[in-house]
Design a protein around this motif. Structure first.
Motif, PDB file in Angstrom:
ATOM      1  N   UNK A 184      27.812  30.774  -3.911  1.00 31.43           N
ATOM      2  CA  UNK A 184      27.982  32.214  -3.716  1.00 31.43           C
ATOM      3  C   UNK A 184      26.749  32.753  -2.997  1.00 31.43           C
ATOM      4  N   UNK A 185      26.877  33.127  -1.735  1.00 30.64           N
ATOM      5  CA  UNK A 185      25.709  33.577  -0.963  1.00 30.64           C
ATOM      6  C   UNK A 185      25.116  34.885  -1.478  1.00 30.64           C
ATOM      7  N   UNK A 186      25.838  35.576  -2.359  1.00 32.75           N
ATOM      8  CA  UNK A 186      25.311  36.826  -2.934  1.00 32.75           C
ATOM      9  C   UNK A 186      24.423  36.568  -4.150  1.00 32.75           C
ATOM     10  N   UNK A 187      24.390  35.333  -4.639  1.00 35.77           N
ATOM     11  CA  UNK A 187      23.608  35.008  -5.843  1.00 35.77           C
ATOM     12  C   UNK A 187      22.295  34.364  -5.424  1.00 35.77           C
ATOM     13  N   UNK A 188      21.176  34.887  -5.927  1.00 28.65           N
ATOM     14  CA  UNK A 188      19.882  34.296  -5.570  1.00 28.65           C
ATOM     15  C   UNK A 188      19.695  32.948  -6.269  1.00 28.65           C
ATOM     16  N   UNK A 189      18.784  32.128  -5.728  1.00 29.45           N
ATOM     17  CA  UNK A 189      18.514  30.812  -6.318  1.00 29.45           C
ATOM     18  C   UNK A 189      17.676  30.917  -7.590  1.00 29.45           C
ATOM     19  N   UNK A 235      14.368  23.740   0.857  1.00 30.87           N
ATOM     20  CA  UNK A 235      13.787  25.084   0.662  1.00 30.87           C
ATOM     21  C   UNK A 235      14.865  26.135   0.475  1.00 30.87           C
ATOM     22  N   UNK A 236      15.938  26.015   1.279  1.00 30.31           N
ATOM     23  CA  UNK A 236      16.993  27.037   1.272  1.00 30.31           C
ATOM     24  C   UNK A 236      17.685  27.111  -0.084  1.00 30.31           C
ATOM     25  N   UNK A 237      17.755  25.977  -0.794  1.00 33.39           N
ATOM     26  CA  UNK A 237      18.477  25.928  -2.060  1.00 33.39           C
ATOM     27  C   UNK A 237      17.558  25.847  -3.272  1.00 33.39           C
ATOM     28  N   UNK A 238      16.236  26.008  -3.064  1.00 32.40           N
ATOM     29  CA  UNK A 238      15.277  25.800  -4.164  1.00 32.40           C
ATOM     30  C   UNK A 238      15.111  27.040  -5.028  1.00 32.40           C
ATOM     31  N   UNK A 239      15.306  26.875  -6.335  1.00 26.65           N
ATOM     32  CA  UNK A 239      15.117  27.987  -7.274  1.00 26.65           C
ATOM     33  C   UNK A 239      13.656  28.450  -7.285  1.00 26.65           C
ATOM     34  N   UNK A 240      12.714  27.504  -7.352  1.00 27.61           N
ATOM     35  CA  UNK A 240      11.307  27.908  -7.484  1.00 27.61           C
ATOM     36  C   UNK A 240      10.760  28.446  -6.165  1.00 27.61           C
ATOM     37  N   UNK A 299      16.749  34.059 -16.979  1.00 27.33           N
ATOM     38  CA  UNK A 299      18.179  33.947 -16.666  1.00 27.33           C
ATOM     39  C   UNK A 299      18.366  33.547 -15.203  1.00 27.33           C
ATOM     40  N   UNK A 300      19.272  32.631 -14.981  1.00 33.61           N
ATOM     41  CA  UNK A 300      19.523  32.120 -13.631  1.00 33.61           C
ATOM     42  C   UNK A 300      21.002  31.829 -13.504  1.00 33.61           C
ATOM     43  N   UNK A 301      21.609  32.285 -12.438  1.00 39.44           N
ATOM     44  CA  UNK A 301      23.012  31.952 -12.168  1.00 39.44           C
ATOM     45  C   UNK A 301      23.023  30.774 -11.197  1.00 39.44           C
ATOM     46  N   UNK A 302      23.514  29.616 -11.649  1.00 44.83           N
ATOM     47  CA  UNK A 302      23.379  28.407 -10.819  1.00 44.83           C
ATOM     48  C   UNK A 302      24.360  28.367  -9.640  1.00 44.83           C
ATOM     49  N   UNK A 303      25.226  29.391  -9.511  1.00 42.57           N
ATOM     50  CA  UNK A 303      26.021  29.468  -8.276  1.00 42.57           C
ATOM     51  C   UNK A 303      25.104  29.609  -7.055  1.00 42.57           C
ATOM     52  N   UNK A 304      23.877  30.141  -7.286  1.00 45.11           N
ATOM     53  CA  UNK A 304      22.906  30.248  -6.186  1.00 45.11           C
ATOM     54  C   UNK A 304      22.458  28.885  -5.687  1.00 45.11           C
TER      55      UNK A 304
END
Lengths: 186, 186
Positions: free
Chosen positions: A133-138, B166-171, A123-128
């Motif tokens: 949303x800075x509270x949501x991880x990538x 890097x800052x926006x990378x999911x992996x 599961x991934x919230x793409x707001x990251x």
């Protein structure tokens, strides 16, 4: 093992692995491996990654063939969906690691596997990744792996195989614990 | 932008992504994605993993094609090397994520990319996965990514692209931070 006890054959050479464990304990520098890949940007979010060689046991080895993978983003991100997303490659890594490890553990415990299927979801919230949303991880908020296993063993023995596979899994460690990544340019 | 300023075209639809960011901020439940894969054990350490669909924007989507990957262990582990190791799939995920992200960031900054190549290496001491030394982790000790980038931009602008990717990378997040993984059976 008595003459009448069946011998499992899962196609894993456990004797070799146990021999390697002994040999590498005596020559620990040979246990240092380096895995490699090279990614070329094609266009848009499309990339082409090749895997050719790795180092270990004190030397460089070529894979039997060059492995090449297209990555991309899907059409819902206005991309062309020529290949899976990067996070899906991580899921491939995690489920193949746990599944291959399970076969090795089963062989070591003389348990015959008949079939193994691992279904993995992340599961991934793409707001990251969108920076919305800075509270949501990538990355992934949660990953679930479900095994369907048919083996000549009790449910408790099968659960123990799955537990031991996690304990020895390289990718399970990578995903559940932090790793150092350094990035340089030109 | 003045009429004479060149417009970069890296093939990334940034307007769509910025529009999605606005739309999903107003409807955050649509930003919840789930990515999936299914791994079947073949024999030994050989596996076959397929990727077919994912969920997001409130519904299930099929990829344009089914993607299928063979995983295996190499001959130095007494396996058949029919495909890369699981940890190499993680490297594919990380380098494709940083490279695709870089193209998106460059487009958003109106920087034309001419070529991008990412070389990735991950060090691993296999005494961990062999269970030979409890002080050695199973996963990567260190991962290095090196970018060679040709772009119509200054070295400082190119470095800033790499940093923002890097800052926006999911992996990158998945590898450098812990994620929760739950495993169930039957």
């Amino acid at each position: 093992m008595s003459a009448t006890e069946p011998v499992a054959d899962n196609g894993v050479n456990v004797e070799h692995l146990l021999g390697a464990r002994t040999a590498l304990t005596d020559a620990p520098e040979a246990a240092e491996f380096t895995w490699r890949a090279t990614t070329e940007w094609v266009r848009g979010t499309r990339t082409q990654t090749t895997i050719e060689d790795y180092s270990g046991l004190g030397e460089k080895h070529s894979h039997k063939a060059e492995f090449s993978y297209t990555g991309d983003h899907p059409e819902v991100f206005a991309s062309e969906d020529n290949g899976p997303t990067p996070v899906e490659f991580v899921l491939v890594g995690l489920s193949t690691c746990l599944t291959a490890g399970l076969a090795a553990v089963a062989q070591n415990r003389n348990i015959q596997l008949n079939s193994v299927k691992a279904s993995i979801e992340g599961d991934m919230n793409i707001l990251g990744i969108l920076g919305a949303d800075p509270e949501v991880r990538n990355g992934f908020n949660d990953i679930r792996v479900h095994f369907d296993i048919d083996a000549d063993a009790s449910p408790a023995e099968i659960e123990a195989l799955v537990a031991q596979s996690q304990k020895r899994s390289a990718v399970f460690d990578v995903v559940t614990n932090p790793s150092n990544v350094s990035v340089s340019v030109n």
